[in-house]
Motif scaffolding. Structure first.
Motif, PDB file in Angstrom:
ATOM      1  N   GLY A 148       0.734  -1.268  -0.043  1.00  0.00           N
ATOM      2  CA  GLY A 148      -0.003   0.018  -0.069  1.00  0.00           C
ATOM      3  C   GLY A 148       0.598   1.188  -0.036  1.00  0.00           C
ATOM      4  N   ILE A 149       0.128   2.435  -0.405  1.00  0.00           N
ATOM      5  CA  ILE A 149       0.901   3.630  -0.434  1.00  0.00           C
ATOM      6  C   ILE A 149       0.157   4.779  -0.237  1.00  0.00           C
ATOM      7  CG2 ILE A 149       0.497   3.971  -2.902  1.00  0.00           C
ATOM      8  CD1 ILE A 149       3.446   4.970  -3.226  1.00  0.00           C
ATOM      9  N   PHE A 150       0.728   5.811   0.258  1.00  0.00           N
ATOM     10  CA  PHE A 150       0.130   7.204   0.638  1.00  0.00           C
ATOM     11  C   PHE A 150       0.932   8.204   0.304  1.00  0.00           C
ATOM     12  CE2 PHE A 150      -1.397  10.913   2.684  1.00  0.00           C
ATOM     13  CZ  PHE A 150      -2.766  10.544   2.954  1.00  0.00           C
ATOM     14  N   VAL A 151       0.721   9.105  -0.603  1.00  0.00           N
ATOM     15  CA  VAL A 151       1.392  10.042  -1.115  1.00  0.00           C
ATOM     16  C   VAL A 151       0.964  11.433  -0.452  1.00  0.00           C
ATOM     17  CG1 VAL A 151       2.372  11.348  -3.162  1.00  0.00           C
ATOM     18  CG2 VAL A 151       2.189   8.887  -3.135  1.00  0.00           C
ATOM     19  N   ASP A 152       1.925  12.115   0.152  1.00  0.00           N
ATOM     20  CA  ASP A 152       1.559  13.484   0.784  1.00  0.00           C
ATOM     21  C   ASP A 152       2.791  14.306   0.664  1.00  0.00           C
ATOM     22  OD1 ASP A 152      -0.007  15.172   2.231  1.00  0.00           O
ATOM     23  OD2 ASP A 152       0.898  14.642   3.816  1.00  0.00           O
ATOM     24  N   ASN A 153       2.690  15.403   0.004  1.00  0.00           N
ATOM     25  CA  ASN A 153       3.626  16.455  -0.365  1.00  0.00           C
ATOM     26  C   ASN A 153       4.792  15.790  -1.068  1.00  0.00           C
ATOM     27  OD1 ASN A 153       2.198  18.621   0.836  1.00  0.00           O
ATOM     28  ND2 ASN A 153       2.856  17.981   2.686  1.00  0.00           N
ATOM     29  N   ASN A 154       6.116  15.885  -0.217  1.00  0.00           N
ATOM     30  CA  ASN A 154       7.044  15.451  -1.204  1.00  0.00           C
ATOM     31  C   ASN A 154       7.477  13.970  -0.735  1.00  0.00           C
ATOM     32  OD1 ASN A 154       7.679  17.646  -2.842  1.00  0.00           O
ATOM     33  ND2 ASN A 154       8.805  18.728  -1.046  1.00  0.00           N
ATOM     34  N   TYR A 155       6.531  13.122  -0.196  1.00  0.00           N
ATOM     35  CA  TYR A 155       6.931  11.869   0.649  1.00  0.00           C
ATOM     36  C   TYR A 155       5.924  10.881  -0.074  1.00  0.00           C
ATOM     37  CZ  TYR A 155      10.118  14.759   3.253  1.00  0.00           C
ATOM     38  OH  TYR A 155      11.165  15.554   3.678  1.00  0.00           O
ATOM     39  N   ALA A 156       6.402   9.582  -0.147  1.00  0.00           N
ATOM     40  CA  ALA A 156       5.805   8.653  -0.384  1.00  0.00           C
ATOM     41  C   ALA A 156       5.798   7.391   0.727  1.00  0.00           C
ATOM     42  CB  ALA A 156       6.101   7.883  -1.622  1.00  0.00           C
ATOM     43  N   TYR A 157       4.810   7.165   1.428  1.00  0.00           N
ATOM     44  CA  TYR A 157       4.878   6.370   2.654  1.00  0.00           C
ATOM     45  C   TYR A 157       4.263   4.842   2.101  1.00  0.00           C
ATOM     46  CZ  TYR A 157       4.534  10.682   5.079  1.00  0.00           C
ATOM     47  OH  TYR A 157       5.150  11.997   5.488  1.00  0.00           O
ATOM     48  N   VAL A 158       5.228   3.884   2.122  1.00  0.00           N
ATOM     49  CA  VAL A 158       4.896   2.757   1.732  1.00  0.00           C
ATOM     50  C   VAL A 158       4.569   1.590   2.513  1.00  0.00           C
ATOM     51  CG1 VAL A 158       5.776   0.891   0.068  1.00  0.00           C
ATOM     52  CG2 VAL A 158       6.194   3.081  -0.513  1.00  0.00           C
ATOM     53  N   ALA A 159       3.812   0.831   2.679  1.00  0.00           N
ATOM     54  CA  ALA A 159       3.292  -0.332   3.471  1.00  0.00           C
ATOM     55  C   ALA A 159       3.896  -1.692   2.783  1.00  0.00           C
ATOM     56  CB  ALA A 159       1.818  -0.736   3.789  1.00  0.00           C
ATOM     57  N   ASP A 160       5.338  -2.058   3.390  1.00  0.00           N
ATOM     58  CA  ASP A 160       6.106  -2.933   2.786  1.00  0.00           C
ATOM     59  C   ASP A 160       6.259  -4.173   3.488  1.00  0.00           C
ATOM     60  OD1 ASP A 160       8.229  -3.114   0.544  1.00  0.00           O
ATOM     61  OD2 ASP A 160       9.747  -2.968   2.022  1.00  0.00           O
ATOM     62  N   GLY A 161       5.093  -4.715   3.693  1.00  0.00           N
ATOM     63  CA  GLY A 161       4.832  -6.289   4.124  1.00  0.00           C
ATOM     64  C   GLY A 161       5.752  -6.495   5.370  1.00  0.00           C
ATOM     65  N   ALA A 162       6.549  -7.319   5.373  1.00  0.00           N
ATOM     66  CA  ALA A 162       7.094  -7.769   6.708  1.00  0.00           C
ATOM     67  C   ALA A 162       8.346  -6.563   6.807  1.00  0.00           C
ATOM     68  CB  ALA A 162       8.067  -9.118   6.374  1.00  0.00           C
ATOM     69  N   SER A 163       8.732  -5.662   6.048  1.00  0.00           N
ATOM     70  CA  SER A 163       9.628  -4.705   6.133  1.00  0.00           C
ATOM     71  C   SER A 163       9.041  -3.287   7.038  1.00  0.00           C
ATOM     72  CB  SER A 163      10.350  -4.105   4.967  1.00  0.00           C
ATOM     73  OG  SER A 163      11.200  -5.457   4.485  1.00  0.00           O
ATOM     74  N   GLY A 164       7.869  -3.412   7.104  1.00  0.00           N
ATOM     75  CA  GLY A 164       7.120  -2.443   7.799  1.00  0.00           C
ATOM     76  C   GLY A 164       6.689  -1.269   7.040  1.00  0.00           C
ATOM     77  N   LEU A 165       7.033   0.033   7.572  1.00  0.00           N
ATOM     78  CA  LEU A 165       6.727   1.053   6.761  1.00  0.00           C
ATOM     79  C   LEU A 165       8.097   1.865   6.295  1.00  0.00           C
ATOM     80  CD1 LEU A 165       5.027   4.051   6.252  1.00  0.00           C
ATOM     81  CD2 LEU A 165       5.537   4.486   8.492  1.00  0.00           C
ATOM     82  N   HIS A 166       7.990   2.183   5.083  1.00  0.00           N
ATOM     83  CA  HIS A 166       9.321   2.785   4.455  1.00  0.00           C
ATOM     84  C   HIS A 166       8.633   4.432   4.015  1.00  0.00           C
ATOM     85  CE1 HIS A 166      12.284  -0.133   3.925  1.00  0.00           C
ATOM     86  NE2 HIS A 166      11.433  -0.769   4.637  1.00  0.00           N
ATOM     87  N   ILE A 167       9.460   5.472   4.198  1.00  0.00           N
ATOM     88  CA  ILE A 167       9.193   6.616   3.920  1.00  0.00           C
ATOM     89  C   ILE A 167      10.216   7.168   2.784  1.00  0.00           C
ATOM     90  CG2 ILE A 167       8.928   9.077   4.699  1.00  0.00           C
ATOM     91  CD1 ILE A 167       8.223   8.075   7.473  1.00  0.00           C
ATOM     92  N   ILE A 168       9.717   7.278   1.734  1.00  0.00           N
ATOM     93  CA  ILE A 168      10.579   7.713   0.620  1.00  0.00           C
ATOM     94  C   ILE A 168      10.517   9.253  -0.021  1.00  0.00           C
ATOM     95  CG2 ILE A 168      11.226   7.079  -1.698  1.00  0.00           C
ATOM     96  CD1 ILE A 168       9.978   4.240  -1.050  1.00  0.00           C
ATOM     97  N   ASN A 169      11.570  10.066   0.005  1.00  0.00           N
ATOM     98  CA  ASN A 169      11.440  11.409  -0.617  1.00  0.00           C
ATOM     99  C   ASN A 169      11.370  11.138  -2.150  1.00  0.00           C
ATOM    100  OD1 ASN A 169      12.363  14.052  -1.683  1.00  0.00           O
ATOM    101  ND2 ASN A 169      13.364  14.198   0.511  1.00  0.00           N
ATOM    102  N   ILE A 170      10.304  11.777  -2.615  1.00  0.00           N
ATOM    103  CA  ILE A 170      10.127  11.690  -4.086  1.00  0.00           C
ATOM    104  C   ILE A 170       9.954  13.210  -4.676  1.00  0.00           C
ATOM    105  CG2 ILE A 170       8.873   9.556  -4.007  1.00  0.00           C
ATOM    106  CD1 ILE A 170       6.117  11.282  -4.010  1.00  0.00           C
TER     107      ILE A 170
END
Length: 268
Positions: free
Chosen positions: A101-123
């Motif tokens: 799953g993903i949520f995009v807000d401002n300059n960041y993408a928040y990714v639900a990454d399965g067993a790796s939890g939450l990843h916050i990516i600067n886009i």
């Protein structure tokens, strides 16, 4: 109406349900005058609609016609869709888990990454996405979806040995910290106003009060579904993708008492 005239009002979108119901008997149309530009936090906090339904979201430096797609074990893909007839992948970020799953807000993408939890990516630069921070609850947790409101990320997933609904404080995106965890498993989450609506698989619909992020409260459930996989909110209705049982529509005008509104069966 008898004289070919219609009744219409201009409103700022604020009205209690009781007078609205009475007024609607005499109205043919309404113009809603939205304020605060494309401020997602304002719309989520103050008005019970999704921002995308009101105005196009403006993301400085990174929106401009991009689609952000979670692609399982292949991570996050960023696609230029400025020409819808010729979508072009401009970059990707290979997350270590399974991007669901993903949520995009401002300059960041928040990714639900399965067993790796939450990843916050600067886009902010779509051609060069960069990892900013990682939020992990425990090794048995599998994240399916995420939604963000203000300084908090709400992640739903499954956990055989512990809580499934995790709230991260993301005020420091380089160091997401858990502020709440509860046993509300889910596959999909959407936030409207101060409530989180979770498609909970066999558990149906969870409705959660998140007005205090560090102390979310389960308000009600609706479990007359087969397997709630995905959810969308529009006005005061929840639309649930119910596996092979099709589409289920739930009236959530009163979050404490969700009621069946309709169903469309897609299986043949």
């Amino acid at each position: 109406n008898k004289r070919g005239l219609i009744n219409t009002i201009v409103t700022n979108g604020y009205m209690r349900p009781e007078p609205l119901e009475e007024l609607c008997k005499y109205l043919d149309a309404a113009t809603v005058d939205f304020k605060a530009g494309a401020n997602r936090e304002f719309y989520n906090n103050r008005i019970r609609i999704q921002l995308s339904a009101a105005v196009p979201e403006i993301i400085p430096g990174c929106c401009g016609g991009y689609a952000y797609v979670t692609d399982g074990s292949d991570g996050l893909r960023i696609i230029d869709v400025s020409d819808p007839t010729n979508p072009i992948e401009v970059s990707y970020y290979d997350t270590p888990g399974s991007a669901r799953g993903i949520f995009v807000d401002n300059n960041y993408a928040y990714v639900a990454d399965g067993a790796s939890g939450l990843h916050i990516i600067n886009i902010s630069n779509a051609s060069n996405p960069r990892l900013v921070g990682v939020g992990i609850y425990d090794t048995t947790y599998f994240a399916y979806d995420v939604s963000v409101l203000g300084d908090y990320a709400y992640v739903v997933g499954s956990n055989e040995l512990g809580p499934d609904f995790i709230v991260f404080d993301i005020s420091d995106r380089t160091n997401p910290t858990v502020v709440a965890n509860n046993d509300w498993s889910g596959l999909d989450i959407i936030i409207s106003g101060s409530y989180a609506y979770v498609a909970g698989g066999f558990n149906g619909l969870w409705i959660i009060d998140i007005s205090e992020p560090s102390f979310p409260i389960l308000v009600s459930t609706y479990n007359n579904v087969c397997y709630a996989q995905s959810i969308s909110i529009n006005n005061y209705y929840a639309y649930i993708a119910d596996c092979d049982s099709g589409l289920v529509i739930i009236d959530v005008l009163n979050n404490s008492n969700p009621r069946f509104a309709g169903r469309f069966i897609t299986s043949r």
